[in-house]
Design an enzyme around this catalytic site. Structure first.
Site, PDB file in Angstrom:
ATOM      1  CG  ASN A 142      28.368  -6.006  10.847  1.00 56.71           C
ATOM      2  OD1 ASN A 142      28.499  -4.606  11.125  1.00 56.71           O
ATOM      3  ND2 ASN A 142      27.850  -6.324   9.870  1.00 56.71           N
ATOM      4  CE  LYS A 165      25.740   3.711  21.124  1.00 56.83           C
ATOM      5  NZ  LYS A 165      26.352   2.475  21.225  1.00 56.83           N
ATOM      6  N   GLY A 217      22.466  -0.691  12.199  1.00 52.03           N
ATOM      7  CA  GLY A 217      21.914  -1.869  13.269  1.00 52.03           C
ATOM      8  C   GLY A 217      20.642  -2.294  13.038  1.00 52.03           C
ATOM      9  CB  SER A 218      18.678  -4.505  14.786  1.00 50.24           C
ATOM     10  OG  SER A 218      18.430  -3.669  15.727  1.00 50.24           O
ATOM     11  CB  VAL A 219      14.495  -3.473  11.408  1.00 49.26           C
ATOM     12  CG1 VAL A 219      12.966  -2.835  11.201  1.00 49.26           C
ATOM     13  CG2 VAL A 219      15.049  -3.759  10.316  1.00 49.26           C
ATOM     14  CB  THR A 221      18.133  -0.418  17.408  1.00 47.26           C
ATOM     15  OG1 THR A 221      18.191  -1.698  17.974  1.00 47.26           O
ATOM     16  CG2 THR A 221      18.755   0.638  18.211  1.00 47.26           C
ATOM     17  CD  GLU A 239      23.435   2.042   5.025  1.00 44.91           C
ATOM     18  OE1 GLU A 239      23.020   0.932   4.469  1.00 44.91           O
ATOM     19  OE2 GLU A 239      23.621   2.943   4.276  1.00 44.91           O
ATOM     20  CB  CYS A 273      23.666  -5.788   7.214  1.00 45.10           C
ATOM     21  SG  CYS A 273      24.807  -4.625   5.966  1.00 45.10           S
ATOM     22  CD  GLU A 376      19.864  -9.267   9.460  1.00 46.42           C
ATOM     23  OE1 GLU A 376      19.286  -8.327  10.520  1.00 46.42           O
ATOM     24  OE2 GLU A 376      20.608  -8.604   8.699  1.00 46.42           O
ATOM     25  CD  GLU A 453      26.980   4.105   6.093  1.00 46.25           C
ATOM     26  OE1 GLU A 453      27.225   3.043   6.079  1.00 46.25           O
ATOM     27  OE2 GLU A 453      27.019   5.151   7.011  1.00 46.25           O
TER      28      GLU A 453
HETATM   29  N1  LIG Z   1      22.680  -2.027   6.494  1.00 44.87           N
HETATM   30  C1  LIG Z   1      24.017  -1.920   7.242  1.00 44.87           C
HETATM   31  O1  LIG Z   1      24.762  -1.455   6.759  1.00 44.87           O
HETATM   32  C2  LIG Z   1      24.315  -2.893   8.323  1.00 44.87           C
HETATM   33  C3  LIG Z   1      23.311  -3.407   9.227  1.00 44.87           C
HETATM   34  N2  LIG Z   1      23.360  -4.171  10.191  1.00 44.87           N
HETATM   35  C4  LIG Z   1      22.327  -4.699  10.993  1.00 44.87           C
HETATM   36  O2  LIG Z   1      22.671  -4.500  12.327  1.00 44.87           O
HETATM   37  C5  LIG Z   1      22.218  -5.548  13.041  1.00 44.87           C
HETATM   38  C6  LIG Z   1      23.291  -6.115  14.097  1.00 44.87           C
HETATM   39  O3  LIG Z   1      23.934  -5.115  14.801  1.00 44.87           O
HETATM   40  P1  LIG Z   1      23.593  -4.797  16.226  1.00 44.87           P
HETATM   41  O4  LIG Z   1      24.658  -4.103  16.817  1.00 44.87           O
HETATM   42  O5  LIG Z   1      23.220  -5.912  17.045  1.00 44.87           O
HETATM   43  O6  LIG Z   1      22.336  -3.946  16.023  1.00 44.87           O
HETATM   44  P2  LIG Z   1      21.553  -3.125  17.294  1.00 44.87           P
HETATM   45  O7  LIG Z   1      20.570  -2.397  16.679  1.00 44.87           O
HETATM   46  O8  LIG Z   1      21.534  -3.777  18.615  1.00 44.87           O
HETATM   47  O9  LIG Z   1      22.940  -1.977  17.664  1.00 44.87           O
HETATM   48  C7  LIG Z   1      23.277  -1.105  16.746  1.00 44.87           C
HETATM   49  C8  LIG Z   1      23.862   0.278  17.397  1.00 44.87           C
HETATM   50  O10 LIG Z   1      22.707   0.918  18.144  1.00 44.87           O
HETATM   51  C9  LIG Z   1      23.082   1.151  19.520  1.00 44.87           C
HETATM   52  N3  LIG Z   1      21.646   1.353  20.348  1.00 44.87           N
HETATM   53  C10 LIG Z   1      20.884   0.336  20.808  1.00 44.87           C
HETATM   54  N4  LIG Z   1      19.745   0.622  21.140  1.00 44.87           N
HETATM   55  C11 LIG Z   1      19.691   2.094  20.957  1.00 44.87           C
HETATM   56  C12 LIG Z   1      18.954   2.969  21.384  1.00 44.87           C
HETATM   57  N5  LIG Z   1      17.544   2.783  21.839  1.00 44.87           N
HETATM   58  N6  LIG Z   1      18.902   4.279  20.870  1.00 44.87           N
HETATM   59  C13 LIG Z   1      20.305   4.651  20.026  1.00 44.87           C
HETATM   60  N7  LIG Z   1      21.038   3.655  19.697  1.00 44.87           N
HETATM   61  C14 LIG Z   1      20.927   2.397  20.411  1.00 44.87           C
HETATM   62  C15 LIG Z   1      23.793   0.019  20.146  1.00 44.87           C
HETATM   63  O11 LIG Z   1      24.635   0.269  21.167  1.00 44.87           O
HETATM   64  C16 LIG Z   1      24.587  -0.039  18.703  1.00 44.87           C
HETATM   65  O12 LIG Z   1      25.612   0.821  18.736  1.00 44.87           O
HETATM   66  C17 LIG Z   1      21.591  -6.654  12.124  1.00 44.87           C
HETATM   67  O13 LIG Z   1      20.240  -6.587  12.020  1.00 44.87           O
HETATM   68  C18 LIG Z   1      22.192  -5.931  10.871  1.00 44.87           C
HETATM   69  O14 LIG Z   1      21.320  -6.602   9.710  1.00 44.87           O
HETATM   70  C19 LIG Z   1      24.884  -4.323  10.743  1.00 44.87           C
HETATM   71  C20 LIG Z   1      25.667  -3.893   9.766  1.00 44.87           C
HETATM   72  C21 LIG Z   1      25.578  -3.106   8.501  1.00 44.87           C
HETATM   73  C1  LIG Z   2      31.764  -4.772   3.270  1.00 47.47           C
HETATM   74  N1  LIG Z   2      30.572  -5.504   3.004  1.00 47.47           N
HETATM   75  C2  LIG Z   2      30.075  -5.258   1.740  1.00 47.47           C
HETATM   76  C3  LIG Z   2      30.830  -6.868   3.158  1.00 47.47           C
HETATM   77  C4  LIG Z   2      29.537  -5.422   4.218  1.00 47.47           C
HETATM   78  C5  LIG Z   2      29.294  -3.735   4.360  1.00 47.47           C
HETATM   79  C6  LIG Z   2      27.954  -3.812   5.108  1.00 47.47           C
HETATM   80  C7  LIG Z   2      27.883  -4.181   6.560  1.00 47.47           C
HETATM   81  O1  LIG Z   2      28.394  -3.519   7.462  1.00 47.47           O
HETATM   82  O2  LIG Z   2      27.556  -5.199   6.900  1.00 47.47           O
END
Ligand SMILES: NC(=O)C1=CN([C@@H]2O[C@H](COP(=O)(O)OP(=O)(O)OC[C@H]3O[C@@H](n4cnc5c(N)ncnc54)[C@H](O)[C@@H]3O)[C@@H](O)[C@H]2O)C=CC1
Ligand SMILES: C[N+](C)(C)CCCC(=O)O
Length: 482
Positions: A142, A165, A217-219, A221, A239, A273, A376, A453
């Site tokens: 995102n 990555k 990423g997601s919870v 993963t 995060e 997120c 979510e 972060e």
């Molecule tokens: N708290 C925060 O700052 C943020 C949290 N998110 C969360 O991320 C999610 C959406 O992002 P997605 O890319 O779909 O998440 P995802 O968890 O599917 O993937 C995130 C990353 O992990 C990698 N990955 C996947 N499986 C893996 C494994 N077994 N081992 C190591 N790496 C692996 C993916 O290739 C990708 O680079 C949402 O739940 C969102 O809330 C997204 C942006 C910011």
């Molecule tokens: C920049 N902000 C605060 C809108 C989002 C940052 C966290 C994310 O990667 O989702």
């Protein structure tokens, strides 16, 4: 200027410069075990020289990289929009928070220091703040460029190397950062990008020479990343996702609250997120608030994200669009009212007709037990809920396994801080939402993760503390003259 970087990538990375919907923008090879091993090996070599540099020297390189990002802002933003689908307007803002992050940690690099402690008999101790070694950054799709900067800038400022990555859905813009870092003067291999999905991520997390993993990423993963890291006793920053509450009291400035609710829900097509998707509105103003929110949401310009006046582009991919529309469908089945949007959107431009667009959605008549309020969605879907008292809304707001962020709109200063103190979240916005100055730490409570972060504190997550004891007298041994 605008497409220079793009053209370079076309030549070097087989990137196809096309804006057609559903066309391939890049073909990149996934890194396997061999490539990951090579990246770690090179990072270890680069770490040796980089970690020996003074903070001032590292700072200069980061400042030069920040300057280059600023200089190439439009080109990077264009690339990010092609990469992710978010509007060019927003990509530019992301590039700003990216170079600002580099500048901020450049400023802190020279301030990494320990303390001196005087002890008995003239002896003393001191602490040294040292880098960890080779760190891994794994990003979500995102905020691809911003995430790469938010992870690498503090890591590199502290003297670490980083292997990053990006998500396989948005593989391109992190490469621009790698190029910039190299041109700014970092040793080759210090910041390395590897491409791929879960398998590549696993090779990285399991590598014995990796010292730390920072994951966005997601919870589910994040759980796997933590398990893998636990096996190697590696610290992790997680995060993760959220289902954040936005609380609007009737004594608020309504105009700001409405603007805040849109910012809390519709940036990056709602794929954020920390979005405040559970919008709790106090009973007295809920009708006026809802009417104004719907009016402003109807005016959001959806379409080609590369056009200057577009504010909402397509979602990341077809399965995700289907998933988000599925949430709207289940909300209706569970009794919510779709006041506006929530359906597939076909832009008038024929070249965009197969794009993954949907109209931003306002749901009312929501209950706390509905799926759309508990889970979510990661799309442009706002759920409006009514509340009466502060105590009631606090209990409902905290009744979530997540704890990433929250917002409160009120003119009552005492209430604002009381509510902020009670909310179980990592970030609480008072009278605004989704602003992210790099000076402030960002991260989660509960299942939204841990570690931070941005902000000064992140230095601690990318360094370790060594204690040195210095004896100024003689050794007193219990084994002497027994
Ligand atoms: N708290 C925060 O700052 C943020 C949290 N998110 C969360 O991320 C999610 C959406 O992002 P997605 O890319 O779909 O998440 P995802 O968890 O599917 O993937 C995130 C990353 O992990 C990698 N990955 C996947 N499986 C893996 C494994 N077994 N081992 C190591 N790496 C692996 C993916 O290739 C990708 O680079 C949402 O739940 C969102 O809330 C997204 C942006 C910011
Ligand atoms: C920049 N902000 C605060 C809108 C989002 C940052 C966290 C994310 O990667 O989702």
């Amino acid at each position: 200027m605008e497409h220079r970087v793009l053209r370079e990538l076309v030549e070097k990375q087989e990137l196809v410069d096309t804006r057609e919907v559903e066309s391939v923008i890049a073909t990149l090879q996934c890194s396997g075990q061999k490539e990951v091993n090579l990246a770690v090996k090179n990072a270890k070599i680069a770490f040796k020289s980089w970690s020996k540099k003074s903070g001032m020297e590292r700072s200069r390189v980061l400042l030069e990289a920040a300057r280059m990002i600023k200089e190439q802002k439009d080109a990077i933003a264009t690339m990010e929009t092609i990469n992710n689908g978010k509007s060019l307007f927003e990509s530019r803002l992301d590039v700003d928070t990216s170079w600002q992050c580099l500048e901020y940690y450049a400023g802190l690099a020279a301030s990494m220091a320990g303390e001196h402690v005087q002890l008995l008999g003239g002896s003393f101790g001191y602490t040294r703040r040292e880098p960890l070694g080779v760190c891994v950054g794994i990003g979500a799709w995102n905020y691809p460029f911003q995430i790469a900067c938010w992870k690498s800038a503090p890591a590199l400022a502290c003297g670490n190397a980083m292997i990053f990555k990006p998500s396989p859905f948005t593989p391109v813009s992190a490469l621009l950062l790698a190029e910039i870092y190299t041109k700014a003067g970092m040793p080759p291999g210090l910041f390395n990008v590897v491409q791929g999905g879960a398998a590549t991520g696993q090779f990285l997390c399991q590598h014995p020479d990796v010292a730390k993993v920072s994951f966005t990423g997601s919870v589910p993963t994040g759980t796997k990343v933590m398990e893998m890291s636990a096996k190697g006793i590696k610290p992790v920053t997680l995060e993760l996702g959220g289902k954040s509450p936005l609380i609007i009291f009737s004594d608020c400035n309504l105009e700001n609250a409405v603007k805040g609710a849109l910012v809390a829900n519709f940036l990056t097509q709602g794929q954020v997120c920390c979005n405040g998707t559970r919008v709790f509105v106090q009973k007295g103003i809920i009708d006026a608030f809802t009417k104004e929110v719907v009016e402003q949401t109807q005016r959001i310009k959806i379409g080609d994200p590369l056009l200057e006046d577009t504010r909402m582009g397509p979602l990341i991919n077809a399965p995700h669009l289907e998933r988000v529309l599925g949430f709207v469908k289940s909300a209706k089945e569970q009794g919510a009212t779709v006041l506006y949007g929530g359906s597939l959107y076909v832009p008038t431009d024929p070249k965009l007709k197969h794009g993954y667009y949907m109209t931003p959605c306002i749901l009312t008549n929501c209950r706390d037990d509905m799926t759309c309020v508990r889970e979510e969605i990661f799309g442009p879907v706002m759920s409006i809920l009514s509340f009466e008292t502060e105590a009631e809304v606090l209990e409902r707001a905290n009744a979530s396994p997540y704890g990433l962020a929250a917002g409160v709109f009120t003119r009552d200063v005492q209430r604002a801080h009381r509510v902020a103190a009670e909310l179980q979240v990592g970030t609480c916005y008072i009278n605004n939402y989704n602003v992210s100055p790099v000076e402030l730490p960002f991260g989660g409570y509960k299942k939204s993760g841990f570690g931070r972060e941005n902000g000064r504190v992140t230095i601690e997550y990318y360094s370790q503390l060594k204690t040195v004891y210095v004896e100024m007298g003689d050794v007193e041994s219990p084994f002497e003259n027994q």
